[in-house]
Design a protein around this motif. Structure first.
Motif, PDB file in Angstrom:
ATOM      1  N   LEU A 191     -55.349   3.085   5.885  1.00  0.00           N
ATOM      2  CA  LEU A 191     -56.396   2.630   5.462  1.00  0.00           C
ATOM      3  C   LEU A 191     -57.222   2.624   5.959  1.00  0.00           C
ATOM      4  O   LEU A 191     -56.315   1.310   7.507  1.00  0.00           O
ATOM      5  CB  LEU A 191     -55.739   2.187   4.244  1.00  0.00           C
ATOM      6  N   ILE A 192     -58.341   1.875   5.998  1.00  0.00           N
ATOM      7  CA  ILE A 192     -58.833   0.705   7.014  1.00  0.00           C
ATOM      8  C   ILE A 192     -58.808  -0.219   6.738  1.00  0.00           C
ATOM      9  O   ILE A 192     -59.479  -0.819   8.671  1.00  0.00           O
ATOM     10  CB  ILE A 192     -60.005   1.038   6.112  1.00  0.00           C
ATOM     11  N   PRO A 193     -58.400  -1.299   6.037  1.00  0.00           N
ATOM     12  CA  PRO A 193     -57.819  -2.057   5.861  1.00  0.00           C
ATOM     13  C   PRO A 193     -56.568  -2.534   7.189  1.00  0.00           C
ATOM     14  O   PRO A 193     -56.614  -3.352   7.406  1.00  0.00           O
ATOM     15  CB  PRO A 193     -57.293  -3.313   4.409  1.00  0.00           C
ATOM     16  N   TYR A 194     -55.980  -1.088   7.062  1.00  0.00           N
ATOM     17  CA  TYR A 194     -54.332  -1.738   8.376  1.00  0.00           C
ATOM     18  C   TYR A 194     -55.560  -1.874   9.480  1.00  0.00           C
ATOM     19  O   TYR A 194     -54.339  -1.720  10.479  1.00  0.00           O
ATOM     20  CB  TYR A 194     -53.937   0.027   7.712  1.00  0.00           C
ATOM     21  N   GLN A 195     -56.877  -1.514   9.613  1.00  0.00           N
ATOM     22  CA  GLN A 195     -56.868  -1.756  11.185  1.00  0.00           C
ATOM     23  C   GLN A 195     -57.098  -2.922  12.037  1.00  0.00           C
ATOM     24  O   GLN A 195     -56.858  -4.391  10.952  1.00  0.00           O
ATOM     25  CB  GLN A 195     -58.323  -0.770  11.447  1.00  0.00           C
ATOM     26  N   GLY A 196     -56.456  -3.077  12.849  1.00  0.00           N
ATOM     27  CA  GLY A 196     -56.740  -4.769  13.478  1.00  0.00           C
ATOM     28  C   GLY A 196     -55.684  -4.719  14.145  1.00  0.00           C
ATOM     29  O   GLY A 196     -55.222  -4.225  14.700  1.00  0.00           O
ATOM     30  N   LEU A 197     -55.193  -5.922  14.805  1.00  0.00           N
ATOM     31  CA  LEU A 197     -54.066  -6.606  15.634  1.00  0.00           C
ATOM     32  C   LEU A 197     -52.639  -6.370  14.721  1.00  0.00           C
ATOM     33  O   LEU A 197     -52.949  -7.480  14.308  1.00  0.00           O
ATOM     34  CB  LEU A 197     -54.646  -8.098  16.288  1.00  0.00           C
ATOM     35  N   TYR A 198     -51.119  -5.950  15.883  1.00  0.00           N
ATOM     36  CA  TYR A 198     -50.207  -6.412  15.435  1.00  0.00           C
ATOM     37  C   TYR A 198     -49.747  -7.125  16.460  1.00  0.00           C
ATOM     38  O   TYR A 198     -49.890  -6.638  17.684  1.00  0.00           O
ATOM     39  CB  TYR A 198     -49.594  -5.141  15.480  1.00  0.00           C
ATOM     40  N   PHE A 199     -48.999  -7.681  16.717  1.00  0.00           N
ATOM     41  CA  PHE A 199     -48.150  -8.527  16.961  1.00  0.00           C
ATOM     42  C   PHE A 199     -46.571  -7.895  17.160  1.00  0.00           C
ATOM     43  O   PHE A 199     -46.039  -8.445  16.346  1.00  0.00           O
ATOM     44  CB  PHE A 199     -48.027 -10.230  17.238  1.00  0.00           C
ATOM     45  N   CYS A 200     -45.510  -8.152  18.191  1.00  0.00           N
ATOM     46  CA  CYS A 200     -43.903  -7.784  18.077  1.00  0.00           C
ATOM     47  C   CYS A 200     -43.434  -9.270  18.677  1.00  0.00           C
ATOM     48  O   CYS A 200     -43.889  -9.326  20.625  1.00  0.00           O
ATOM     49  CB  CYS A 200     -43.441  -6.308  18.489  1.00  0.00           C
ATOM     50  N   THR A 201     -42.362  -9.642  17.899  1.00  0.00           N
ATOM     51  CA  THR A 201     -41.530 -10.484  18.626  1.00  0.00           C
ATOM     52  C   THR A 201     -40.512 -10.180  19.041  1.00  0.00           C
ATOM     53  O   THR A 201     -39.435  -9.679  18.062  1.00  0.00           O
ATOM     54  CB  THR A 201     -42.285 -12.404  18.517  1.00  0.00           C
ATOM     55  N   VAL A 202     -40.012 -10.188  20.138  1.00  0.00           N
ATOM     56  CA  VAL A 202     -38.263  -9.992  20.124  1.00  0.00           C
ATOM     57  C   VAL A 202     -37.540 -11.454  21.088  1.00  0.00           C
ATOM     58  O   VAL A 202     -37.896 -12.279  21.804  1.00  0.00           O
ATOM     59  CB  VAL A 202     -38.368  -8.490  21.672  1.00  0.00           C
ATOM     60  N   ARG A 203     -36.609 -11.697  20.089  1.00  0.00           N
ATOM     61  CA  ARG A 203     -35.750 -13.080  20.475  1.00  0.00           C
ATOM     62  C   ARG A 203     -34.306 -12.069  21.023  1.00  0.00           C
ATOM     63  O   ARG A 203     -33.919 -11.424  19.736  1.00  0.00           O
ATOM     64  CB  ARG A 203     -35.653 -13.389  19.111  1.00  0.00           C
ATOM     65  N   TYR A 204     -33.210 -13.155  22.046  1.00  0.00           N
ATOM     66  CA  TYR A 204     -32.514 -12.611  22.426  1.00  0.00           C
ATOM     67  C   TYR A 204     -32.096 -13.683  23.001  1.00  0.00           C
ATOM     68  O   TYR A 204     -32.699 -14.993  23.729  1.00  0.00           O
ATOM     69  CB  TYR A 204     -32.003 -11.308  23.517  1.00  0.00           C
ATOM     70  N   GLN A 205     -30.504 -14.501  23.288  1.00  0.00           N
ATOM     71  CA  GLN A 205     -29.506 -14.955  23.551  1.00  0.00           C
ATOM     72  C   GLN A 205     -28.885 -14.311  25.355  1.00  0.00           C
ATOM     73  O   GLN A 205     -28.396 -13.131  25.394  1.00  0.00           O
ATOM     74  CB  GLN A 205     -28.951 -15.036  23.048  1.00  0.00           C
ATOM     75  N   ARG A 206     -29.529 -15.455  26.193  1.00  0.00           N
ATOM     76  CA  ARG A 206     -28.825 -14.587  27.698  1.00  0.00           C
ATOM     77  C   ARG A 206     -28.509 -16.440  28.251  1.00  0.00           C
ATOM     78  O   ARG A 206     -29.398 -17.618  28.382  1.00  0.00           O
ATOM     79  CB  ARG A 206     -30.483 -14.324  27.783  1.00  0.00           C
ATOM     80  N   ARG A 207     -27.336 -16.157  28.576  1.00  0.00           N
ATOM     81  CA  ARG A 207     -26.775 -17.535  28.928  1.00  0.00           C
ATOM     82  C   ARG A 207     -27.035 -18.088  28.767  1.00  0.00           C
ATOM     83  O   ARG A 207     -26.721 -19.652  28.870  1.00  0.00           O
ATOM     84  CB  ARG A 207     -27.392 -17.776  30.030  1.00  0.00           C
ATOM     85  N   GLY A 208     -26.720 -18.371  27.955  1.00  0.00           N
ATOM     86  CA  GLY A 208     -26.885 -19.315  26.204  1.00  0.00           C
ATOM     87  C   GLY A 208     -27.995 -20.158  25.637  1.00  0.00           C
ATOM     88  O   GLY A 208     -27.752 -20.660  25.424  1.00  0.00           O
ATOM     89  N   ARG A 209     -28.692 -19.668  26.885  1.00  0.00           N
ATOM     90  CA  ARG A 209     -30.362 -19.942  26.748  1.00  0.00           C
ATOM     91  C   ARG A 209     -31.075 -19.025  25.220  1.00  0.00           C
ATOM     92  O   ARG A 209     -31.024 -17.409  25.231  1.00  0.00           O
ATOM     93  CB  ARG A 209     -30.947 -20.208  27.579  1.00  0.00           C
ATOM     94  N   MET A 210     -31.649 -19.096  23.761  1.00  0.00           N
ATOM     95  CA  MET A 210     -32.434 -17.982  23.614  1.00  0.00           C
ATOM     96  C   MET A 210     -33.647 -17.827  23.990  1.00  0.00           C
ATOM     97  O   MET A 210     -34.539 -18.946  24.244  1.00  0.00           O
ATOM     98  CB  MET A 210     -32.629 -19.196  22.462  1.00  0.00           C
ATOM     99  N   LEU A 211     -34.640 -16.766  24.552  1.00  0.00           N
ATOM    100  CA  LEU A 211     -35.455 -16.173  25.107  1.00  0.00           C
ATOM    101  C   LEU A 211     -35.960 -15.140  23.926  1.00  0.00           C
ATOM    102  O   LEU A 211     -36.062 -14.620  22.936  1.00  0.00           O
ATOM    103  CB  LEU A 211     -34.986 -15.559  25.727  1.00  0.00           C
ATOM    104  N   HIS A 212     -37.120 -15.719  24.205  1.00  0.00           N
ATOM    105  CA  HIS A 212     -38.365 -14.522  23.156  1.00  0.00           C
ATOM    106  C   HIS A 212     -39.160 -14.268  24.283  1.00  0.00           C
ATOM    107  O   HIS A 212     -39.951 -15.027  24.915  1.00  0.00           O
ATOM    108  CB  HIS A 212     -38.371 -15.384  21.425  1.00  0.00           C
ATOM    109  N   PHE A 213     -39.804 -12.630  23.822  1.00  0.00           N
ATOM    110  CA  PHE A 213     -41.479 -12.120  24.664  1.00  0.00           C
ATOM    111  C   PHE A 213     -42.247 -11.459  23.380  1.00  0.00           C
ATOM    112  O   PHE A 213     -41.813 -11.316  22.748  1.00  0.00           O
ATOM    113  CB  PHE A 213     -41.040 -11.861  25.961  1.00  0.00           C
ATOM    114  N   THR A 214     -43.746 -11.779  23.518  1.00  0.00           N
ATOM    115  CA  THR A 214     -44.294 -11.584  22.524  1.00  0.00           C
ATOM    116  C   THR A 214     -45.615 -10.276  22.730  1.00  0.00           C
ATOM    117  O   THR A 214     -45.834 -10.598  24.681  1.00  0.00           O
ATOM    118  CB  THR A 214     -45.886 -12.110  22.257  1.00  0.00           C
ATOM    119  N   ARG A 215     -45.506  -9.447  22.097  1.00  0.00           N
ATOM    120  CA  ARG A 215     -46.869  -8.105  22.870  1.00  0.00           C
ATOM    121  C   ARG A 215     -47.171  -7.690  21.561  1.00  0.00           C
ATOM    122  O   ARG A 215     -47.209  -7.378  20.953  1.00  0.00           O
ATOM    123  CB  ARG A 215     -45.653  -6.430  23.030  1.00  0.00           C
TER     124      ARG A 215
END
Length: 436
Positions: free
Chosen positions: A43-67
């Protein structure tokens, strides 16, 4: 390598409210399945900007990145994707002017095709594009006018510098293209014969000034122009009727008006303007009937000159008889014209019925005392317009004017009046002898 299962979160930025919402959203048309976000109904109102954020743990540290990803709706494939030309229409004719820069506009609708988004709009001149033509007089400017769910409304403007008559023979085509089709349309040209604006404006301005000048001249000198016209094209009434007198003067006897009639009005009309004037007290024969002679004199005259004053037209007076005879003759035969000369202002309610009616329908010439004594005054010009046309030589007119001026200047107020009345009674001569 993540030490725990990664988590994915989706966010939506609402452009209207300028706020960010995290999944789950407020309806079921959009659903996150695993790491992906699926749209079941766009639908027309669904147009726009979407973000996805990924969170994971590596070597005991919590990391995340966003697209981020921008989502836009497009028309479905079942809608026609063939390009069309919106302007010019098939019957459009471009008006062009030689020796000027001209612009030909082409506007087309080019739908979006998913597997191939290439779309073009361009002009050709005699089958060549502007780049192939290699003529600096021709240039092209393309722009996007509107974007509607992926479909573009594009515009291409062909600029022709210093358009010449030979360019009318060229073939100008507008073309649009995408993967689904191609369309071209020829531009029809017509030379616009331009009016010389500067010359036209100057001519119009001069015309308006002349019209204004003529209006002012006519407003100020309309009497002189009318007299000039009568002298050129007017007809002497002596050749068209059998009348004996030009003017019959009707006035109140034994009053101030009698002196004005005998010493001023009669003298100028007879000696200067050359009219034959009838005055009852002077021209009637002794022993006659007043009524019969009055009616006879009025019937034998071309104009009845009525001197309007407070003493005029009392019930039962001879002046009233003359007025009635003139009005009846004017109404029945039309061979007599009545002229009103206002010697002194008179209140309307003090006039008899015949004179009140006459003032509404007849010409009224006002005597203004000293201002009207000069023969070049408005009074004499206005009176000459109403009187019959007389054609006399210039020498005779000059001689008559000089004699009249000498006579008017030598008259006294009371004594000259008595002498003038006695002289006119004994000597009915109407033409002044210049040689004397």
């Amino acid at each position: 390598m993540s030490e725990i299962e990664p988590t994915v979160s989706w966010y939506y930025v609402n452009p209207d409210k300028s706020e960010c919402s995290q999944y789950p959203f407020w309806n079921k048309d959009r659903e996150q399945r695993g790491t992906s976000l699926q749209f079941y109904i766009m639908l027309i109102p669904y147009q726009g900007l979407y973000f996805c954020t990924v969170r994971y743990q590596r070597r005991g540290r919590m990391l995340h990145f966003t697209r981020s990803i921008k989502v836009s709706g497009i028309y479905p494939e079942r809608v026609s994707k063939v390009p069309t030309i919106l302007y010019p229409t098939e019957h459009k004719i471009f008006s062009v002017r030689t020796n000027s820069d001209e612009r030909l506009t082409c506007r087309g609708l080019l739908p979006l095709i998913l597997h191939n988004s290439s779309r073009k709009i361009w002009w050709t001149v005699d089958g060549n594009t502007v780049a192939e033509l290699k003529n600096r007089r021709f240039s092209q400017k393309n722009s996007i006018v509107k974007e509607d769910f992926g479909d573009l409304t594009m515009e291409s403007v062909l600029v022709i510098e210093d358009f010449q008559s030979e360019d009318l023979k060229r073939e100008f085509n507008c073309s649009v293209w995408n993967e689904q089709g191609f369309l071209t349309r020829r531009a029809q040209l017509k030379e616009d014969v331009s009016l010389p604006t500067v010359e036209l404006g100057c001519g119009l301005g001069v015309t308006l000034v002349l019209m204004l000048l003529l209006f002012v001249v006519y407003h100020v000198f309309w009497l002189e122009l009318l007299l000039l016209y009568r002298s050129w094209f007017g007809t002497d009434e002596r050749h068209t009727d059998d009348k004996e007198f030009d003017v019959y003067i009707s006035y109140a006897r034994n009053s101030e008006e009698e002196q004005f009639v005998l010493s001023t009005l009669r003298s100028v009309l007879e000696n200067v303007l050359g009219y034959s004037v009838c005055i009852f007290d002077r021209d009637s024969l002794p022993g006659g009937t007043i009524t019969d002679e009055t009616l006879s004199f009025v019937a034998r005259s071309r104009r009845l000159l009525v001197i309007v004053s407070p003493n005029y037209a009392c019930q039962g007076s001879q002046a009233l008889l003359e007025l009635k005879a003139g009005i009846d003759s004017m109404a029945l035969g039309g061979h007599l014209k009545v002229i009103l000369v206002q010697y002194k202002p008179v209140q309307r309610q003090s006039l008899v019925r015949e004179l009140r009616r006459a003032r509404v329908a007849l010409a009224l010439v006002r005597w203004q005392g000293d201002k009207s004594k000069e023969l070049t005054s408005r009074f004499w010009k206005r009176l000459r317009v109403e009187l019959p046309l007389r054609r006399i030589s210039r020498d005779e007119e000059r001689c008559n004017k000089e004699a009249a001026l000498m006579r008017l200047s030598s008259q006294n107020s009371t004594n000259s009046q008595t002498g003038l009345i006695s002289n006119t009674s004994k000597n009915p001569q109407k033409v002044f002898d210049c040689a004397a």
